[in-house]
Design an enzyme around this catalytic site. Structure first.
Site, PDB file in Angstrom:
ATOM      1  N   CYS A   2      91.486  58.527   5.433  1.00  0.00           N
ATOM      2  CA  CYS A   2      91.222  59.844   6.004  1.00  0.00           C
ATOM      3  C   CYS A   2      91.358  61.025   5.006  1.00  0.00           C
ATOM      4  O   CYS A   2      91.761  60.989   3.936  1.00  0.00           O
ATOM      5  CB  CYS A   2      92.583  60.322   7.074  1.00  0.00           C
ATOM      6  SG  CYS A   2      92.965  59.480   8.541  1.00  0.00           S
ATOM      7  N   ARG A  27      86.625  58.230   2.453  1.00  0.00           N
ATOM      8  CA  ARG A  27      87.843  57.910   3.147  1.00  0.00           C
ATOM      9  C   ARG A  27      88.253  57.546   4.384  1.00  0.00           C
ATOM     10  O   ARG A  27      89.328  57.098   4.717  1.00  0.00           O
ATOM     11  CB  ARG A  27      88.807  59.123   2.653  1.00  0.00           C
ATOM     12  CG  ARG A  27      88.905  59.602   1.262  1.00  0.00           C
ATOM     13  CD  ARG A  27      89.569  60.645   0.912  1.00  0.00           C
ATOM     14  NE  ARG A  27      90.795  60.409   1.027  1.00  0.00           N
ATOM     15  CZ  ARG A  27      91.787  60.269  -0.161  1.00  0.00           C
ATOM     16  NH1 ARG A  27      91.104  60.528  -1.295  1.00  0.00           N
ATOM     17  NH2 ARG A  27      92.978  60.167  -0.002  1.00  0.00           N
ATOM     18  N   TRP A  74      90.137  57.553   9.476  1.00  0.00           N
ATOM     19  CA  TRP A  74      89.962  55.995   9.757  1.00  0.00           C
ATOM     20  C   TRP A  74      91.425  55.666  10.430  1.00  0.00           C
ATOM     21  O   TRP A  74      92.708  55.920  10.213  1.00  0.00           O
ATOM     22  CB  TRP A  74      90.720  55.548   8.308  1.00  0.00           C
ATOM     23  CG  TRP A  74      90.574  54.092   8.155  1.00  0.00           C
ATOM     24  CD1 TRP A  74      89.383  53.396   7.998  1.00  0.00           C
ATOM     25  CD2 TRP A  74      91.650  53.214   7.988  1.00  0.00           C
ATOM     26  NE1 TRP A  74      89.670  51.930   7.975  1.00  0.00           N
ATOM     27  CE2 TRP A  74      90.950  52.051   8.085  1.00  0.00           C
ATOM     28  CE3 TRP A  74      92.884  53.390   8.437  1.00  0.00           C
ATOM     29  CZ2 TRP A  74      91.852  50.800   8.193  1.00  0.00           C
ATOM     30  CZ3 TRP A  74      93.842  51.985   8.204  1.00  0.00           C
ATOM     31  CH2 TRP A  74      93.155  50.892   8.179  1.00  0.00           C
ATOM     32  N   ASN A 100      96.909  63.017   7.281  1.00  0.00           N
ATOM     33  CA  ASN A 100      96.729  61.710   6.556  1.00  0.00           C
ATOM     34  C   ASN A 100      97.944  61.228   6.488  1.00  0.00           C
ATOM     35  O   ASN A 100      98.893  61.578   5.782  1.00  0.00           O
ATOM     36  CB  ASN A 100      95.779  61.935   5.347  1.00  0.00           C
ATOM     37  CG  ASN A 100      95.753  60.871   4.273  1.00  0.00           C
ATOM     38  OD1 ASN A 100      96.014  59.611   5.081  1.00  0.00           O
ATOM     39  ND2 ASN A 100      95.427  60.952   3.319  1.00  0.00           N
ATOM     40  N   GLY A 101      97.994  59.816   7.038  1.00  0.00           N
ATOM     41  CA  GLY A 101      99.217  59.242   6.951  1.00  0.00           C
ATOM     42  C   GLY A 101      99.803  58.377   8.337  1.00  0.00           C
ATOM     43  O   GLY A 101      98.839  58.489   9.261  1.00  0.00           O
ATOM     44  N   GLU A 482      86.847  37.752  -6.121  1.00  0.00           N
ATOM     45  CA  GLU A 482      86.184  39.154  -6.120  1.00  0.00           C
ATOM     46  C   GLU A 482      84.686  38.678  -5.583  1.00  0.00           C
ATOM     47  O   GLU A 482      84.308  39.838  -4.787  1.00  0.00           O
ATOM     48  CB  GLU A 482      85.992  39.528  -7.702  1.00  0.00           C
ATOM     49  CG  GLU A 482      85.495  41.050  -7.598  1.00  0.00           C
ATOM     50  CD  GLU A 482      85.913  42.038  -6.806  1.00  0.00           C
ATOM     51  OE1 GLU A 482      87.048  41.763  -6.135  1.00  0.00           O
ATOM     52  OE2 GLU A 482      85.116  43.117  -6.685  1.00  0.00           O
ATOM     53  N   LYS A 486      83.631  40.836  -2.228  1.00  0.00           N
ATOM     54  CA  LYS A 486      82.281  41.745  -2.244  1.00  0.00           C
ATOM     55  C   LYS A 486      81.519  41.328  -1.020  1.00  0.00           C
ATOM     56  O   LYS A 486      80.917  42.158  -0.084  1.00  0.00           O
ATOM     57  CB  LYS A 486      81.461  41.469  -3.550  1.00  0.00           C
ATOM     58  CG  LYS A 486      82.171  42.268  -4.521  1.00  0.00           C
ATOM     59  CD  LYS A 486      82.326  43.630  -4.602  1.00  0.00           C
ATOM     60  CE  LYS A 486      83.598  44.146  -3.968  1.00  0.00           C
ATOM     61  NZ  LYS A 486      84.654  44.444  -4.572  1.00  0.00           N
ATOM     62  N   GLU A 489      83.317  41.908   2.624  1.00  0.00           N
ATOM     63  CA  GLU A 489      83.232  43.324   3.036  1.00  0.00           C
ATOM     64  C   GLU A 489      82.001  44.038   3.281  1.00  0.00           C
ATOM     65  O   GLU A 489      82.256  45.003   4.164  1.00  0.00           O
ATOM     66  CB  GLU A 489      84.355  44.186   2.095  1.00  0.00           C
ATOM     67  CG  GLU A 489      83.576  44.371   0.652  1.00  0.00           C
ATOM     68  CD  GLU A 489      84.524  45.181  -0.061  1.00  0.00           C
ATOM     69  OE1 GLU A 489      85.508  45.992   0.341  1.00  0.00           O
ATOM     70  OE2 GLU A 489      84.569  44.900  -1.447  1.00  0.00           O
ATOM     71  N   HIS A 505      90.863  19.134  -0.917  1.00  0.00           N
ATOM     72  CA  HIS A 505      91.983  18.878  -0.293  1.00  0.00           C
ATOM     73  C   HIS A 505      92.266  19.799   1.093  1.00  0.00           C
ATOM     74  O   HIS A 505      92.978  19.953   1.407  1.00  0.00           O
ATOM     75  CB  HIS A 505      93.095  19.525  -1.135  1.00  0.00           C
ATOM     76  CG  HIS A 505      93.067  18.643  -2.558  1.00  0.00           C
ATOM     77  ND1 HIS A 505      93.664  17.423  -2.621  1.00  0.00           N
ATOM     78  CD2 HIS A 505      92.860  19.047  -3.652  1.00  0.00           C
ATOM     79  CE1 HIS A 505      93.668  17.083  -3.997  1.00  0.00           C
ATOM     80  NE2 HIS A 505      93.208  17.976  -4.587  1.00  0.00           N
ATOM     81  N   LYS A 600      87.786  53.674   1.581  1.00  0.00           N
ATOM     82  CA  LYS A 600      88.216  53.737   0.293  1.00  0.00           C
ATOM     83  C   LYS A 600      89.299  54.538   0.136  1.00  0.00           C
ATOM     84  O   LYS A 600      89.747  55.310   0.788  1.00  0.00           O
ATOM     85  CB  LYS A 600      86.980  54.339  -0.641  1.00  0.00           C
ATOM     86  CG  LYS A 600      87.147  53.822  -2.067  1.00  0.00           C
ATOM     87  CD  LYS A 600      85.922  54.166  -2.669  1.00  0.00           C
ATOM     88  CE  LYS A 600      85.837  53.619  -4.233  1.00  0.00           C
ATOM     89  NZ  LYS A 600      85.697  52.087  -4.220  1.00  0.00           N
TER      90      LYS A 600
HETATM   91  C1  F6R Z   1      87.280  46.235  -2.449  1.00  0.00           C
HETATM   92  C2  F6R Z   1      88.121  47.487  -2.537  1.00  0.00           C
HETATM   93  C3  F6R Z   1      89.387  47.339  -2.362  1.00  0.00           C
HETATM   94  C4  F6R Z   1      90.297  48.246  -3.462  1.00  0.00           C
HETATM   95  C5  F6R Z   1      91.792  47.996  -2.826  1.00  0.00           C
HETATM   96  C6  F6R Z   1      92.684  48.875  -4.060  1.00  0.00           C
HETATM   97  O1  F6R Z   1      85.837  46.489  -2.825  1.00  0.00           O
HETATM   98  O2  F6R Z   1      87.626  48.564  -3.120  1.00  0.00           O
HETATM   99  O3  F6R Z   1      89.976  46.078  -2.094  1.00  0.00           O
HETATM  100  O4  F6R Z   1      90.043  47.655  -4.577  1.00  0.00           O
HETATM  101  O5  F6R Z   1      92.018  48.939  -1.892  1.00  0.00           O
HETATM  102  O6  F6R Z   1      92.234  50.065  -4.334  1.00  0.00           O
HETATM  103  P1  F6R Z   1      92.678  50.962  -5.605  1.00  0.00           P
HETATM  104  O7  F6R Z   1      92.102  50.142  -6.902  1.00  0.00           O
HETATM  105  O8  F6R Z   1      92.198  52.132  -5.519  1.00  0.00           O
HETATM  106  O9  F6R Z   1      94.048  50.845  -5.699  1.00  0.00           O
END
Ligand code: F6R
Length: 605
Positions: A2, A27, A74, A100-101, A482, A486, A489, A505, A600
């Site tokens: 948010c 966000r 969000w 936000n929260g 990782e 990618k 997501e 296994h 994000k």
């Molecule tokens: C994936 C991604 C998330 C962040 C995670 C931690 O592409 O961006 O998995 O890595 O939410 O976020 P930070 O690094 O901001 O603590």
């Protein structure tokens, strides 16, 4: 999670709010809204589902004012709908609030105080704005006192609030606990935002708010009080960022821009954290605290956690210090057994991740030393750790993290080398990190320059695939996690990263005709083993592909990266995987930067 914006004292309030929300859209983007007041008796509440562009389209020329608040959501409590979008308002439309929260005890508060109130939404937020109204009406409290009283009832909650009383509209009421919030100091106006880039067109000077503080903001004044009601005076910090850094320029998506920026980020890290002689360049006090640790605990979430897994290999190999890596949301409530002298490293692009912050609060309570490695100066994890290192990666806007991952690995590598040197480990002394980062930057550029070929690979093998695997051993296995994250997501292909030897296994049962399985092969010791694990999947119909370091390559390999020290190969092997994910998403016609269900900066636990 948010995004919040607010402004008071600027006739351009509508444009400031909308531009700010655009910048904060990463966000959360399931709905958005603004409330604006012109101080002449006209006010406007506009909310829409979907992206900020839907909201912008709904804001007609008649909408104007000098004070307002805005929100991009969000969803946590309540489905995605116009009614659940913020601003939320009181039954009598006097108070408007964005949040936000998460309000943990909203059901109890509703039952205790608001049984006669008609609610318009399913949100926890609405309870707060209705409570303020309730206390003003039934207890004859001033708005400020009713707001304070309400804050006092929010047990264990996380919040950043911004509220307007439409009967006294030029004042913004602000409070924060656990969720991030900044006050920006303008010329004859003041602003509020979740993140500084949202308001750089108005100001570069910001006040960071601390948990439990409440702020009253007018066009020419900002009054902060702490949770005991004492006035707080705080110096602003200056954000030295060019607003254009947060634009995507000619790129179709931020993600591609951010992938392309990686070679330069590595060069920047090399020049910031190493001397021309190649020696690491860090604060001696921090190194000495790190050197006293008998065990390092790396804490992070998602991609940052994955960068921590690479860090563990580097700290153990270069410095011989046992290192544990923990998922922040697990560590926070698990009460793990710690060594006698722990040192905590927090990895966080945003510096605001609530799960990581919860761990840091406990670490600070026990007086353990900590280091935050983050991309955002003055973020919460930056401010609250004993030591900090910046990633210098520039703003990362795309929800899928790319350059932060490689930057985190690069900083960890320099730090591990520095610690190894203090501990007189020959392997660290022989590791020319400055030179290696230079090689890595050149190697990255070569992969990026070959992106046309990687797009073809994505189109041929991934766009139609319902599932995919990345496999590897050791450090390659950490990259496989990782790489798979990618892909899933942003392209919604069900992807798994796996230890290649573990596949047989159980998980190999999922391999079907044509399932793409990518072997990551950068370590001499395990290259042959991973190749034979790939063969096993091919025998069951898999479409095997490889990302291989040149020195280990064989005819027929899919993507060959240049040779760099085996400890930092993730800097190269992850890049083709980032590009495969990008082009798969792009060619499926998806919104690469804003994948479904995500946001994000995850500021709720
Ligand atoms: C994936 C991604 C998330 C962040 C995670 C931690 O592409 O961006 O998995 O890595 O939410 O976020 P930070 O690094 O901001 O603590």
């Amino acid at each position: 999670m948010c995004g919040i914006v607010g402004v008071t004292g600027n006739d351009n309030a509508v444009q400031i709010l909308l531009k700010g929300l655009e910048k904060l859209e990463y966000r959360g983007y399931d709905s958005a809204g603004i409330y604006v007041n012109d101080l002449q008796g006209n006010d406007y509440l506009i909310k829409r589902k979907g992206h900020i562009s839907n909201l912008e389209a709904a804001v007609g020329p008649e909408v104007h004012g000098s004070v307002g608040i805005g929100h991009t959501r969000w969803a946590t409590h309540g489905v995605v709908s116009v009614a659940n979008a913020h601003p939320q308002f009181s039954e009598d439309h006097r108070f408007y609030l964005v949040h936000n929260g998460v309000i943990e005890n909203y059901k109890e508060l509703k039952a205790t105080y608001l049984s006669d109130t008609t609610f318009a939404s399913q949100t926890d937020t609405e309870v707060v704005v209705q409570l303020v109204d309730h206390f003003v009406r039934t207890q004859n409290l001033s708005t400020r006192d009713a707001f304070l009283k309400t804050l006092g009832l929010l047990e264990g909650s996380s919040y950043a609030f911004l509220m307007i009383d439409s009967l006294d509209p030029d004042t913004l009421y602000v409070a924060k606990s656990k969720s991030p919030l900044l006050v920006g100091l303008g010329d004859g106006c003041n602003v509020v935002c979740s993140d500084a880039p949202a308001m750089l067109d108005v100001t570069h000077d910001f006040l960071a708010l601390h948990d439990g503080e409440m702020v009253t903001i007018k066009p020419n004044s900002v009054e902060i009080i702490d949770q005991n009601g004492n006035a707080v005076s705080r110096k602003p910090f200056h954000v030295d960022m060019d607003p254009s850094e947060t634009e995507k320029g000619t790129y179709p998506y931020y993600m591609l821009k951010e992938i392309d920026e990686q070679p330069n980020v590595l060069r920047k890290i090399a020049s910031t954290y190493t001397k021309e002689s190649g020696e690491p360049n860090f604060d001696d006090k921090m190194l000495s605290a790190l050197n006293q640790a008998d065990r390092i605990y790396i804490v992070g979430a998602g991609t940052s956690y994955h960068a921590g897994l690479v860090g563990k290999k580097m700290f153990e190999k270069l410095a011989h210090v046992p290192t544990e890596v923990h998922i922040a949301s697990e560590f926070a409530y698990d009460d793990p057994l710690l060594s006698k002298k722990p040192f905590f490293i927090f990895l966080s692009q945003s510096g605001e991740t609530a799960d990581s912050r919860e761990v840091l609060v406990n670490v600070n309570a026990k007086d353990y030393p900590s280091l935050t490695i983050t991309n955002v100066e003055n973020s919460t994890l930056y401010r609250e750790a004993s030591y900090t290192l910046l990633l210098h990666a520039g703003p990362e806007i795309s929800v899928a993290s790319t350059k932060a991952y490689t930057a985190q690995i690069a900083v960890e590598a320099v730090l591990a080398k520095a610690l190894g040197e203090i501990k007189e480990q020959t392997i660290a002394e022989d590791f020319d990190i400055r030179q290696q980062l230079g090689f890595a930057a050149t190697g990255m550029q070569a992969i990026i320059d070959d992106k046309g070929r990687i797009e073809n690979i994505a189109k041929k093998y991934f766009v139609k695939a319902p599932k995919a695997f990345y496999i590897g051993r050791g450090i390659d296995q950490t990259v496989s996690l990782e790489a798979a994250l990618k892909l899933k997501e942003i392209s919604y292909v069900h992807a798994e990263g796996f230890a290649s030897g573990e596949l047989k296994h159980g998980t190999i049962a999922l391999i079907e005709e044509g399932t793409p399985v990518v072997g990551i092969i950068t370590q001499k010791k395990t290259a042959a083993l991973t190749r034979s694990n790939l063969q096993e999947t091919m025998s069951r119909g898999a479409q095997a592909l490889t990302i291989v370091r040149q020195g280990l390559s064989q005819p027929g390999d899919t993507i060959v990266t240049t040779d760099i020290n085996e400890l930092i190969t993730p800097l190269l092997s992850v890049v083709p995987a980032q590009l495969i994910a990008y082009f798969t998403s792009l060619n499926k016609g998806l919104d690469v930067d804003k994948p479904r269900n995500l946001a994000k900066s995850v500021t709720v636990e």
